[in-house]
Design a protein around this motif. Structure first.
Motif, short mmCIF file in Angstrom:
data_model
loop_
_atom_site.label_atom_id
_atom_site.label_comp_id
_atom_site.label_asym_id
_atom_site.label_seq_id
_atom_site.Cartn_x
_atom_site.Cartn_y
_atom_site.Cartn_z
N TYR A 195 0.86 -1.18 0.00
CA TYR A 195 0.00 0.00 0.00
C TYR A 195 0.89 1.23 0.00
CZ TYR A 195 -4.18 -2.74 1.11
OH TYR A 195 -5.23 -3.62 1.06
N LYS A 196 0.38 2.32 -0.57
CA LYS A 196 1.15 3.56 -0.57
C LYS A 196 0.21 4.76 -0.57
CE LYS A 196 1.74 3.37 -5.52
NZ LYS A 196 2.45 2.46 -6.39
N ILE A 197 0.75 5.88 -0.14
CA ILE A 197 0.04 7.15 -0.17
C ILE A 197 0.76 8.03 -1.17
CG2 ILE A 197 -0.65 9.20 1.14
CD1 ILE A 197 -0.29 7.47 3.70
N LYS A 198 0.00 8.65 -2.06
CA LYS A 198 0.61 9.58 -3.00
C LYS A 198 -0.40 10.67 -3.35
CE LYS A 198 -0.33 6.80 -7.14
NZ LYS A 198 0.27 6.16 -8.31
N SER A 199 0.12 11.78 -3.84
CA SER A 199 -0.74 12.89 -4.23
C SER A 199 -1.69 12.44 -5.33
CB SER A 199 0.10 14.07 -4.73
OG SER A 199 0.87 14.60 -3.69
N ILE A 200 -2.89 13.02 -5.29
CA ILE A 200 -3.89 12.74 -6.31
C ILE A 200 -4.43 14.10 -6.78
CG2 ILE A 200 -5.77 12.43 -4.64
CD1 ILE A 200 -6.77 10.12 -6.48
N TYR A 201 -4.79 14.17 -8.03
CA TYR A 201 -5.13 15.46 -8.65
C TYR A 201 -6.52 15.40 -9.29
CZ TYR A 201 -0.17 15.92 -7.93
OH TYR A 201 1.07 15.94 -7.34
N ILE A 202 -7.07 16.58 -9.55
CA ILE A 202 -8.42 16.67 -10.09
C ILE A 202 -8.56 15.90 -11.42
CG2 ILE A 202 -8.17 18.85 -11.34
CD1 ILE A 202 -11.02 19.50 -9.97
N GLU A 203 -7.46 15.74 -12.13
CA GLU A 203 -7.51 14.95 -13.37
C GLU A 203 -7.86 13.49 -13.09
OE1 GLU A 203 -5.20 18.52 -13.76
OE2 GLU A 203 -4.71 16.80 -12.50
N ASP A 204 -7.70 13.07 -11.83
CA ASP A 204 -8.01 11.70 -11.43
C ASP A 204 -9.41 11.57 -10.84
OD1 ASP A 204 -5.28 10.80 -11.96
OD2 ASP A 204 -4.73 11.90 -10.16
N LYS A 205 -10.26 12.56 -11.08
CA LYS A 205 -11.53 12.59 -10.37
C LYS A 205 -12.45 11.41 -10.71
CE LYS A 205 -14.04 15.88 -13.25
NZ LYS A 205 -14.69 17.18 -13.24
#
Length: 175
Positions: free
Chosen positions: A10-20
């Motif tokens: 498992y990992k945590i990473k930034s997510i952006y509006i392009e991934d909505k």
């Protein structure tokens, strides 16, 4: 933000509006939360707000929208954090949402521990959250992590009004 590796891939990473689109799917899986909290299913506008909503006097440099991903790169959770709100050193966890199939596995606790270490390195001294009084599982989860209630606030949501428990955690104990 650099990726944070958790256990079992498992990992945590930034997510952006392009991934909505994937966030919409996750929010749909978490309809139980939205029905309890808002009284309605999540809309596309509400998903957009995860990325765009800011508290007063804050800008996007202070906002972090983070995805929690499984080993196969499937989004299973999302976290919205605002740095230095409402005061410097105090960070607001606006949303921590984990899909129902992943709840109860310890992923929320592990994610929280990793985020606390990351935030401390960026100057955070406290995490602050708001949990509706009707969310008994949420209050229990946050209390188990060491959060304590500092006040109650009456708030109106989409189709419901709630008493919100404002809770805080001193982060120096989290290292």
């Amino acid at each position: 933000m650099q990726n944070i590796n958790l256990i079992d891939g498992y990992k945590i990473k930034s997510i952006y509006i392009e991934d909505k689109k994937v966030v919409e799917k996750l929010c749909g899986k978490c309809s139980d939360y939205y029905m309890l909290h808002d009284g309605v299913l999540p809309s596309k506008d509400e998903v957009d707000e995860i990325f765009t909503a800011l508290p007063p006097n804050k800008d996007y440099e202070d906002k972090f929208v983070l995805g929690i991903y499984k080993f196969n790169n499937e989004l299973v959770g999302i976290v919205d954090i605002v740095r230095d709100f409402p005061t410097v050193g105090e960070w607001m966890l606006g949303l921590m949402l984990i899909e129902p199939e992943e709840r109860g596995s310890g992923l929320g606790k592990i994610t929280h521990q990793a985020l606390a270490k990351w935030a401390i390195n960026l100057g955070a001294k406290y995490f602050r959250i708001g949990t509706i009084e009707d969310n008994h599982k949420g209050i229990n989860f946050w209390s188990t992590l060491g959060y304590t209630k500092i006040k109650e606030v009456n708030m109106d949501f989409k189709a419901k009004a709630h008493i919100v428990n404002v809770m805080i955690l001193k982060l120096c104990n989290q290292l």
